[in-house]
Design a protein around this motif. Structure first.
Motif, PDB file in Angstrom:
ATOM      1  N   ASP A 132       0.828  -1.211   0.000  1.00 18.70           N
ATOM      2  CA  ASP A 132       0.000   0.000   0.000  1.00 18.70           C
ATOM      3  C   ASP A 132       0.864   1.264   0.000  1.00 18.70           C
ATOM      4  O   ASP A 132       2.095   1.190  -0.037  1.00 18.70           O
ATOM      5  CB  ASP A 132      -1.009  -0.018   1.169  1.00 18.70           C
ATOM      6  CG  ASP A 132      -0.372   0.210   2.543  1.00 18.70           C
ATOM      7  OD1 ASP A 132       0.829   0.535   2.627  1.00 18.70           O
ATOM      8  OD2 ASP A 132      -1.106   0.059   3.543  1.00 18.70           O
ATOM      9  N   GLU A 133       0.190   2.403   0.056  1.00 22.33           N
ATOM     10  CA  GLU A 133       0.860   3.698  -0.035  1.00 22.33           C
ATOM     11  C   GLU A 133       1.890   3.888   1.081  1.00 22.33           C
ATOM     12  O   GLU A 133       2.836   4.656   0.952  1.00 22.33           O
ATOM     13  CB  GLU A 133      -0.184   4.824  -0.001  1.00 22.33           C
ATOM     14  CG  GLU A 133      -1.117   4.862  -1.220  1.00 22.33           C
ATOM     15  CD  GLU A 133      -2.246   3.817  -1.217  1.00 22.33           C
ATOM     16  OE1 GLU A 133      -2.427   3.074  -0.222  1.00 22.33           O
ATOM     17  OE2 GLU A 133      -2.939   3.730  -2.247  1.00 22.33           O
ATOM     18  N   LYS A 134       1.706   3.206   2.206  1.00 27.01           N
ATOM     19  CA  LYS A 134       2.625   3.359   3.352  1.00 27.01           C
ATOM     20  C   LYS A 134       3.696   2.271   3.377  1.00 27.01           C
ATOM     21  O   LYS A 134       4.462   2.171   4.324  1.00 27.01           O
ATOM     22  CB  LYS A 134       1.832   3.320   4.660  1.00 27.01           C
ATOM     23  CG  LYS A 134       0.867   4.480   4.819  1.00 27.01           C
ATOM     24  CD  LYS A 134       0.252   4.473   6.210  1.00 27.01           C
ATOM     25  CE  LYS A 134      -0.663   5.648   6.420  1.00 27.01           C
ATOM     26  NZ  LYS A 134      -2.040   5.370   6.015  1.00 27.01           N
ATOM     27  N   GLY A 135       3.711   1.409   2.360  1.00 30.71           N
ATOM     28  CA  GLY A 135       4.730   0.362   2.306  1.00 30.71           C
ATOM     29  C   GLY A 135       4.340  -0.928   3.012  1.00 30.71           C
ATOM     30  O   GLY A 135       5.154  -1.832   3.158  1.00 30.71           O
ATOM     31  N   LYS A 136       3.063  -1.026   3.450  1.00 26.83           N
ATOM     32  CA  LYS A 136       2.613  -2.254   4.111  1.00 26.83           C
ATOM     33  C   LYS A 136       2.248  -3.287   3.035  1.00 26.83           C
ATOM     34  O   LYS A 136       1.521  -2.985   2.090  1.00 26.83           O
ATOM     35  CB  LYS A 136       1.397  -1.966   4.995  1.00 26.83           C
ATOM     36  CG  LYS A 136       0.887  -3.220   5.706  1.00 26.83           C
ATOM     37  CD  LYS A 136      -0.314  -2.947   6.581  1.00 26.83           C
ATOM     38  CE  LYS A 136      -0.806  -4.273   7.139  1.00 26.83           C
ATOM     39  NZ  LYS A 136      -2.130  -4.209   7.701  1.00 26.83           N
ATOM     40  N   LEU A 137       2.767  -4.514   3.219  1.00 26.39           N
ATOM     41  CA  LEU A 137       2.515  -5.569   2.241  1.00 26.39           C
ATOM     42  C   LEU A 137       1.207  -6.297   2.550  1.00 26.39           C
ATOM     43  O   LEU A 137       0.946  -6.691   3.684  1.00 26.39           O
ATOM     44  CB  LEU A 137       3.673  -6.584   2.256  1.00 26.39           C
ATOM     45  CG  LEU A 137       3.500  -7.791   1.325  1.00 26.39           C
ATOM     46  CD1 LEU A 137       3.494  -7.358  -0.143  1.00 26.39           C
ATOM     47  CD2 LEU A 137       4.598  -8.814   1.578  1.00 26.39           C
ATOM     48  N   GLY A 142      -4.924   4.349 -14.924  1.00 22.76           N
ATOM     49  CA  GLY A 142      -5.797   3.316 -15.453  1.00 22.76           C
ATOM     50  C   GLY A 142      -5.399   1.966 -14.878  1.00 22.76           C
ATOM     51  O   GLY A 142      -4.466   1.871 -14.079  1.00 22.76           O
ATOM     52  N   GLU A 143      -6.111   0.919 -15.259  1.00 21.80           N
ATOM     53  CA  GLU A 143      -5.809  -0.422 -14.763  1.00 21.80           C
ATOM     54  C   GLU A 143      -5.288  -1.291 -15.890  1.00 21.80           C
ATOM     55  O   GLU A 143      -5.578  -1.050 -17.059  1.00 21.80           O
ATOM     56  CB  GLU A 143      -7.061  -1.072 -14.152  1.00 21.80           C
ATOM     57  CG  GLU A 143      -7.462  -0.429 -12.847  1.00 21.80           C
ATOM     58  CD  GLU A 143      -8.665  -1.098 -12.182  1.00 21.80           C
ATOM     59  OE1 GLU A 143      -8.924  -2.303 -12.429  1.00 21.80           O
ATOM     60  OE2 GLU A 143      -9.345  -0.406 -11.407  1.00 21.80           O
ATOM     61  N   GLY A 144      -4.527  -2.300 -15.502  1.00 21.25           N
ATOM     62  CA  GLY A 144      -4.053  -3.292 -16.456  1.00 21.25           C
ATOM     63  C   GLY A 144      -4.482  -4.656 -15.958  1.00 21.25           C
ATOM     64  O   GLY A 144      -5.011  -4.787 -14.855  1.00 21.25           O
ATOM     65  N   THR A 146     -11.736   9.877  -5.518  1.00 21.37           N
ATOM     66  CA  THR A 146     -10.380  10.303  -5.189  1.00 21.37           C
ATOM     67  C   THR A 146      -9.411   9.657  -6.181  1.00 21.37           C
ATOM     68  O   THR A 146      -9.401   8.432  -6.326  1.00 21.37           O
ATOM     69  CB  THR A 146     -10.008   9.804  -3.773  1.00 21.37           C
ATOM     70  OG1 THR A 146     -10.991  10.270  -2.872  1.00 21.37           O
ATOM     71  CG2 THR A 146      -8.636  10.310  -3.355  1.00 21.37           C
ATOM     72  N   PRO A 147      -8.595  10.482  -6.879  1.00 26.92           N
ATOM     73  CA  PRO A 147      -7.597   9.900  -7.791  1.00 26.92           C
ATOM     74  C   PRO A 147      -6.447   9.278  -6.994  1.00 26.92           C
ATOM     75  O   PRO A 147      -6.038   9.832  -5.972  1.00 26.92           O
ATOM     76  CB  PRO A 147      -7.127  11.087  -8.618  1.00 26.92           C
ATOM     77  CG  PRO A 147      -7.472  12.308  -7.820  1.00 26.92           C
ATOM     78  CD  PRO A 147      -8.593  11.945  -6.896  1.00 26.92           C
ATOM     79  N   ILE A 148      -5.952   8.148  -7.445  1.00 31.50           N
ATOM     80  CA  ILE A 148      -4.816   7.492  -6.811  1.00 31.50           C
ATOM     81  C   ILE A 148      -3.708   7.350  -7.851  1.00 31.50           C
ATOM     82  O   ILE A 148      -3.912   6.767  -8.916  1.00 31.50           O
ATOM     83  CB  ILE A 148      -5.216   6.097  -6.258  1.00 31.50           C
ATOM     84  CG1 ILE A 148      -6.260   6.280  -5.156  1.00 31.50           C
ATOM     85  CG2 ILE A 148      -4.002   5.346  -5.738  1.00 31.50           C
ATOM     86  CD1 ILE A 148      -6.844   4.986  -4.659  1.00 31.50           C
ATOM     87  N   ASP A 149      -2.546   7.923  -7.529  1.00 29.99           N
ATOM     88  CA  ASP A 149      -1.403   7.816  -8.442  1.00 29.99           C
ATOM     89  C   ASP A 149      -0.639   6.538  -8.111  1.00 29.99           C
ATOM     90  O   ASP A 149      -0.464   6.190  -6.958  1.00 29.99           O
ATOM     91  CB  ASP A 149      -0.462   9.009  -8.262  1.00 29.99           C
ATOM     92  CG  ASP A 149      -1.138  10.304  -8.669  1.00 29.99           C
ATOM     93  OD1 ASP A 149      -1.845  10.301  -9.685  1.00 29.99           O
ATOM     94  OD2 ASP A 149      -0.987  11.312  -7.948  1.00 29.99           O
ATOM     95  N   ARG A 150      -0.229   5.868  -9.138  1.00 28.67           N
ATOM     96  CA  ARG A 150       0.559   4.646  -8.896  1.00 28.67           C
ATOM     97  C   ARG A 150       1.733   4.644  -9.860  1.00 28.67           C
ATOM     98  O   ARG A 150       1.602   4.855 -11.013  1.00 28.67           O
ATOM     99  CB  ARG A 150      -0.315   3.414  -9.114  1.00 28.67           C
ATOM    100  CG  ARG A 150       0.529   2.175  -9.119  1.00 28.67           C
ATOM    101  CD  ARG A 150      -0.220   0.974  -8.638  1.00 28.67           C
ATOM    102  NE  ARG A 150       0.761   0.021  -8.156  1.00 28.67           N
ATOM    103  CZ  ARG A 150       1.403  -0.838  -8.963  1.00 28.67           C
ATOM    104  NH1 ARG A 150       1.140  -0.895 -10.213  1.00 28.67           N
ATOM    105  NH2 ARG A 150       2.296  -1.666  -8.468  1.00 28.67           N
TER     106      ARG A 150
END
Length: 184
Positions: free
Chosen positions: A79-84, A107-109, A180-184
């Protein structure tokens, strides 16, 4: 070991079927398949192994994608905080979700889709998922952000839904309302 050859591609009828519930406790064969699905994700994220075996990196995999029409998913994502979040789940269900939505700005793949499909995929911003893990324990997860999106993407596969079914056909980059947009 699951390889790219085991992953079926869009257009294959199994990807459009509603997968069957796994009778619990799961059989040894079902546990083996689910463990291999999770191992594929771990291997695909290891650059050396991925290159050696020609694996496309993935963060989620559903059993229908390897032509097994059963309600099993594997997720291996940080996740965003580095938790697996590393789970193999039988019969995962979204038991509740937020009204708010989110989407990946990139977008998604999908490992079953060998082409770029541009557009935003609206998802619930927060979900609660219940399922049974490889050891037979009940799991109850509260998820948000990228991890919630990955679980929704994989659970969609169990219902015969592809991510691009959710993209706005008229305007693929129309921002979903209340999202909410999420950047990845």
């Amino acid at each position: 070991m699951i390889t790219m050859e085991d992953i079926i591609k869009e257009g294959h009828p199994t990807l459009r079927q509603v997968a069957k519930e796994v009778e619990l406790p799961a059989s040894e064969e079902e546990k083996k398949i689910l463990a291999e699905m999770l191992q594929y994700l771990k291997n695909s994220q290891d650059p050396e192994i991925a290159e050696k075996y020609g694996l496309r990196p993935g963060i989620g995999l559903a059993a229908p994608q390897i032509n097994v029409s059963k309600r099993m998913i594997a997720v291996h994502v940080t996740d965003e905080k580095g938790k697996l979040y590393s789970y193999g789940l039988f019969n995962p269900k979204i038991v509740s979700h937020s009204v708010e939505q989110s989407y990946l700005t990139s977008g998604e793949g999908c490992l079953s889709v060998d082409r770029e499909v541009p557009g935003y995929v609206p998802r619930y911003a927060r979900i609660r998922v219940k399922g049974v893990d490889l050891e037979g324990n009940e799991v109850d997860l509260r998820l948000k952000g990228l991890v919630a999106i990955v679980f929704q993407h994989e659970i969609d596969h169990l219902n015969g839904i592809m991510f691009y079914d959710r993209i706005n056909k008229e305007n693929p980059f129309k921002e979903p309302e209340n999202a909410t947009p999420i950047d990845r």
